[in-house]
Design a protein around this motif. Structure first.
Motif, PDB file in Angstrom:
ATOM      1  N   ALA A  53     -51.942  61.791 -16.142  1.00 30.96           N
ATOM      2  CA  ALA A  53     -52.815  60.968 -15.303  1.00 30.96           C
ATOM      3  C   ALA A  53     -54.027  60.494 -16.106  1.00 30.96           C
ATOM      4  O   ALA A  53     -54.412  59.317 -16.040  1.00 30.96           O
ATOM      5  CB  ALA A  53     -53.272  61.762 -14.079  1.00 30.96           C
ATOM      6  N   ASP A  54     -54.608  61.398 -16.892  1.00 31.28           N
ATOM      7  CA  ASP A  54     -55.754  61.039 -17.733  1.00 31.28           C
ATOM      8  C   ASP A  54     -55.385  59.955 -18.742  1.00 31.28           C
ATOM      9  O   ASP A  54     -56.186  59.063 -19.038  1.00 31.28           O
ATOM     10  CB  ASP A  54     -56.273  62.269 -18.483  1.00 31.28           C
ATOM     11  CG  ASP A  54     -56.940  63.288 -17.564  1.00 31.28           C
ATOM     12  OD1 ASP A  54     -57.317  62.911 -16.440  1.00 31.28           O
ATOM     13  OD2 ASP A  54     -57.073  64.452 -17.979  1.00 31.28           O
ATOM     14  N   LEU A  55     -54.177  60.035 -19.278  1.00 28.45           N
ATOM     15  CA  LEU A  55     -53.715  59.063 -20.261  1.00 28.45           C
ATOM     16  C   LEU A  55     -53.681  57.644 -19.685  1.00 28.45           C
ATOM     17  O   LEU A  55     -53.869  56.665 -20.406  1.00 28.45           O
ATOM     18  CB  LEU A  55     -52.319  59.462 -20.749  1.00 28.45           C
ATOM     19  CG  LEU A  55     -51.700  58.604 -21.856  1.00 28.45           C
ATOM     20  CD1 LEU A  55     -52.448  58.802 -23.163  1.00 28.45           C
ATOM     21  CD2 LEU A  55     -50.226  58.947 -22.020  1.00 28.45           C
ATOM     22  N   GLN A  56     -53.467  57.547 -18.371  1.00 28.87           N
ATOM     23  CA  GLN A  56     -53.330  56.239 -17.728  1.00 28.87           C
ATOM     24  C   GLN A  56     -54.658  55.653 -17.232  1.00 28.87           C
ATOM     25  O   GLN A  56     -54.696  54.511 -16.783  1.00 28.87           O
ATOM     26  CB  GLN A  56     -52.358  56.358 -16.545  1.00 28.87           C
ATOM     27  CG  GLN A  56     -50.969  56.834 -16.930  1.00 28.87           C
ATOM     28  CD  GLN A  56     -50.017  56.868 -15.744  1.00 28.87           C
ATOM     29  OE1 GLN A  56     -49.739  55.846 -15.120  1.00 28.87           O
ATOM     30  NE2 GLN A  56     -49.511  58.056 -15.421  1.00 28.87           N
ATOM     31  N   VAL A  57     -55.711  56.440 -17.320  1.00 27.91           N
ATOM     32  CA  VAL A  57     -57.001  56.031 -16.744  1.00 27.91           C
ATOM     33  C   VAL A  57     -57.517  54.709 -17.306  1.00 27.91           C
ATOM     34  O   VAL A  57     -57.920  53.813 -16.556  1.00 27.91           O
ATOM     35  CB  VAL A  57     -58.052  57.153 -16.936  1.00 27.91           C
ATOM     36  CG1 VAL A  57     -59.458  56.625 -16.683  1.00 27.91           C
ATOM     37  CG2 VAL A  57     -57.757  58.320 -16.000  1.00 27.91           C
ATOM     38  N   HIS A  58     -57.513  54.548 -18.641  1.00 21.95           N
ATOM     39  CA  HIS A  58     -58.066  53.333 -19.250  1.00 21.95           C
ATOM     40  C   HIS A  58     -57.266  52.092 -18.852  1.00 21.95           C
ATOM     41  O   HIS A  58     -57.834  51.042 -18.567  1.00 21.95           O
ATOM     42  CB  HIS A  58     -58.094  53.477 -20.771  1.00 21.95           C
ATOM     43  CG  HIS A  58     -59.161  54.395 -21.270  1.00 21.95           C
ATOM     44  ND1 HIS A  58     -59.034  55.768 -21.217  1.00 21.95           N
ATOM     45  CD2 HIS A  58     -60.389  54.138 -21.810  1.00 21.95           C
ATOM     46  CE1 HIS A  58     -60.135  56.326 -21.709  1.00 21.95           C
ATOM     47  NE2 HIS A  58     -60.964  55.369 -22.071  1.00 21.95           N
ATOM     48  N   ARG A  59     -55.953  52.240 -18.824  1.00 23.91           N
ATOM     49  CA  ARG A  59     -55.110  51.107 -18.420  1.00 23.91           C
ATOM     50  C   ARG A  59     -55.336  50.726 -16.961  1.00 23.91           C
ATOM     51  O   ARG A  59     -55.467  49.554 -16.619  1.00 23.91           O
ATOM     52  CB  ARG A  59     -53.648  51.460 -18.652  1.00 23.91           C
ATOM     53  CG  ARG A  59     -52.679  50.326 -18.350  1.00 23.91           C
ATOM     54  CD  ARG A  59     -51.812  50.639 -17.134  1.00 23.91           C
ATOM     55  NE  ARG A  59     -51.051  51.846 -17.344  1.00 23.91           N
ATOM     56  CZ  ARG A  59     -50.513  52.537 -16.330  1.00 23.91           C
ATOM     57  NH1 ARG A  59     -50.686  52.150 -15.082  1.00 23.91           N
ATOM     58  NH2 ARG A  59     -49.836  53.641 -16.561  1.00 23.91           N
ATOM     59  N   ILE A  60     -55.429  51.727 -16.096  1.00 21.20           N
ATOM     60  CA  ILE A  60     -55.670  51.480 -14.671  1.00 21.20           C
ATOM     61  C   ILE A  60     -57.023  50.794 -14.477  1.00 21.20           C
ATOM     62  O   ILE A  60     -57.152  49.848 -13.694  1.00 21.20           O
ATOM     63  CB  ILE A  60     -55.627  52.796 -13.877  1.00 21.20           C
ATOM     64  CG1 ILE A  60     -54.206  53.368 -13.879  1.00 21.20           C
ATOM     65  CG2 ILE A  60     -56.128  52.601 -12.458  1.00 21.20           C
ATOM     66  CD1 ILE A  60     -53.199  52.567 -13.105  1.00 21.20           C
ATOM     67  N   ALA A  61     -58.024  51.271 -15.178  1.00 25.35           N
ATOM     68  CA  ALA A  61     -59.362  50.676 -15.066  1.00 25.35           C
ATOM     69  C   ALA A  61     -59.344  49.215 -15.498  1.00 25.35           C
ATOM     70  O   ALA A  61     -59.914  48.354 -14.829  1.00 25.35           O
ATOM     71  CB  ALA A  61     -60.353  51.474 -15.913  1.00 25.35           C
ATOM     72  N   GLU A  62     -58.658  48.925 -16.595  1.00 24.90           N
ATOM     73  CA  GLU A  62     -58.606  47.553 -17.103  1.00 24.90           C
ATOM     74  C   GLU A  62     -57.837  46.635 -16.158  1.00 24.90           C
ATOM     75  O   GLU A  62     -58.287  45.523 -15.844  1.00 24.90           O
ATOM     76  CB  GLU A  62     -57.951  47.543 -18.485  1.00 24.90           C
ATOM     77  CG  GLU A  62     -57.898  46.159 -19.127  1.00 24.90           C
ATOM     78  CD  GLU A  62     -57.218  46.191 -20.481  1.00 24.90           C
ATOM     79  OE1 GLU A  62     -55.957  46.158 -20.509  1.00 24.90           O
ATOM     80  OE2 GLU A  62     -57.927  46.269 -21.506  1.00 24.90           O
ATOM     81  N   LYS A  63     -56.693  47.080 -15.675  1.00 23.07           N
ATOM     82  CA  LYS A  63     -55.853  46.242 -14.825  1.00 23.07           C
ATOM     83  C   LYS A  63     -56.480  45.968 -13.463  1.00 23.07           C
ATOM     84  O   LYS A  63     -56.206  44.944 -12.833  1.00 23.07           O
ATOM     85  CB  LYS A  63     -54.489  46.909 -14.619  1.00 23.07           C
ATOM     86  CG  LYS A  63     -53.640  47.053 -15.880  1.00 23.07           C
ATOM     87  CD  LYS A  63     -53.145  45.712 -16.368  1.00 23.07           C
ATOM     88  CE  LYS A  63     -52.232  45.874 -17.576  1.00 23.07           C
ATOM     89  NZ  LYS A  63     -51.747  44.556 -18.093  1.00 23.07           N
ATOM     90  N   ASN A  64     -57.310  46.898 -12.982  1.00 25.24           N
ATOM     91  CA  ASN A  64     -57.887  46.757 -11.647  1.00 25.24           C
ATOM     92  C   ASN A  64     -59.374  46.399 -11.680  1.00 25.24           C
ATOM     93  O   ASN A  64     -60.030  46.420 -10.635  1.00 25.24           O
ATOM     94  CB  ASN A  64     -57.683  48.052 -10.858  1.00 25.24           C
ATOM     95  CG  ASN A  64     -56.226  48.296 -10.504  1.00 25.24           C
ATOM     96  OD1 ASN A  64     -55.688  47.688  -9.586  1.00 25.24           O
ATOM     97  ND2 ASN A  64     -55.571  49.195 -11.243  1.00 25.24           N
ATOM     98  N   HIS A  65     -59.897  46.111 -12.879  1.00 21.14           N
ATOM     99  CA  HIS A  65     -61.301  45.717 -13.040  1.00 21.14           C
ATOM    100  C   HIS A  65     -62.255  46.785 -12.488  1.00 21.14           C
ATOM    101  O   HIS A  65     -63.200  46.497 -11.746  1.00 21.14           O
ATOM    102  CB  HIS A  65     -61.557  44.370 -12.351  1.00 21.14           C
ATOM    103  CG  HIS A  65     -60.589  43.293 -12.770  1.00 21.14           C
ATOM    104  ND1 HIS A  65     -60.582  42.745 -14.031  1.00 21.14           N
ATOM    105  CD2 HIS A  65     -59.574  42.691 -12.087  1.00 21.14           C
ATOM    106  CE1 HIS A  65     -59.616  41.839 -14.111  1.00 21.14           C
ATOM    107  NE2 HIS A  65     -58.987  41.785 -12.952  1.00 21.14           N
TER     108      HIS A  65
END
Length: 222
Positions: free
Chosen positions: A167-179
């Motif tokens: 879940a932590d690994l996906q945090v940066h991608r999620i933040a970028e994709k969802n602004h």
């Protein structure tokens, strides 16, 4: 002859009465009693541990689901919708998002040995995809960063949880994709992370569906 017929008749009548009594007790009274107790004391679990979003049932906390983009013409396999947290890889999960009706297709593991070339190829391909999908302009994922559950499926193929590391690994991608800010998304993950059951059973985990529902709410507020 008459006594034999009478005895047979008595036995048949006794058997019929026993059948009727057992049918009522075991087929009606007992199921109703068990159902009543389950609904009264364990309502959520008895109904399949349903998870709701905006008043609608969108899945179960016990069964995983995928978050993919709609299939394009000519595609055999849907691409992951990277604005959502992704679950463990599996060929047995139905495609869904928190906005659509849950649909389970099938369940099952690969049943491949650890040294099987096909399995090794699948794991290596999954690892490359995880690195590619989760690397952003400011965050580069290394091979050593990818946890085992990001590239392997569970025995049932329906695992609803991922490790906090994945879940932590996906945090940066999620933040970028969802602004969103990284801090906002990380806080969401931390709030939904659960420890071992009773402090010693199982592994720390994060329920992907519950996390994505919370993410949807966060995006709606921002």
């Amino acid at each position: 002859m008459n006594n034999s017929v009478k005895n047979t008749g008595r036995l048949l009548w006794a058997g019929l009465r026993a059948l009727l009594v057992l049918t009522v007790v075991c087929g009606v009274i007992y199921p109703l009693a068990v159902t009543g107790v389950a609904q009264a004391l364990f309502h959520n679990k008895a109904n399949g541990s349903e998870i709701k979003s905006e008043g609608k049932v969108v899945g179960s906390s016990l069964i995983g689901q995928r978050y993919d983009l709609p299939l394009k013409k000519g595609q055999e396999t849907a691409e992951p919708d990277l604005k959502w947290f992704q679950p463990r890889p599996s060929n047995g999960l139905g495609t869904n998002s928190v906005n659509t009706q849950y649909k389970l297709i099938l369940s099952g593991a690969t049943n491949l040995a650890g040294d099987n070339k096909d399995l090794i190829g699948q794991v290596e391909a999954a690892q490359k995809a995880v690195i590619k999908d989760n690397s952003t302009a400011t965050y580069k994922v290394k091979k050593s960063d990818v946890p085992a559950d990001a590239v392997t499926s569970s025995g049932s193929g329906l695992d609803p949880d991922i490790s906090p590391d994945y879940a932590d690994l996906q945090v940066h991608r999620i933040a970028e994709k969802n602004h969103l800010s990284v801090a906002q998304v990380q806080k969401l993950v931390d709030e939904h992370a659960e420890g071992r059951v009773a402090g010693f059973m199982g592994e720390p985990r994060v329920n992907v569906l519950e996390l994505n529902i919370a993410l949807k709410g966060l995006v709606a507020k921002s």
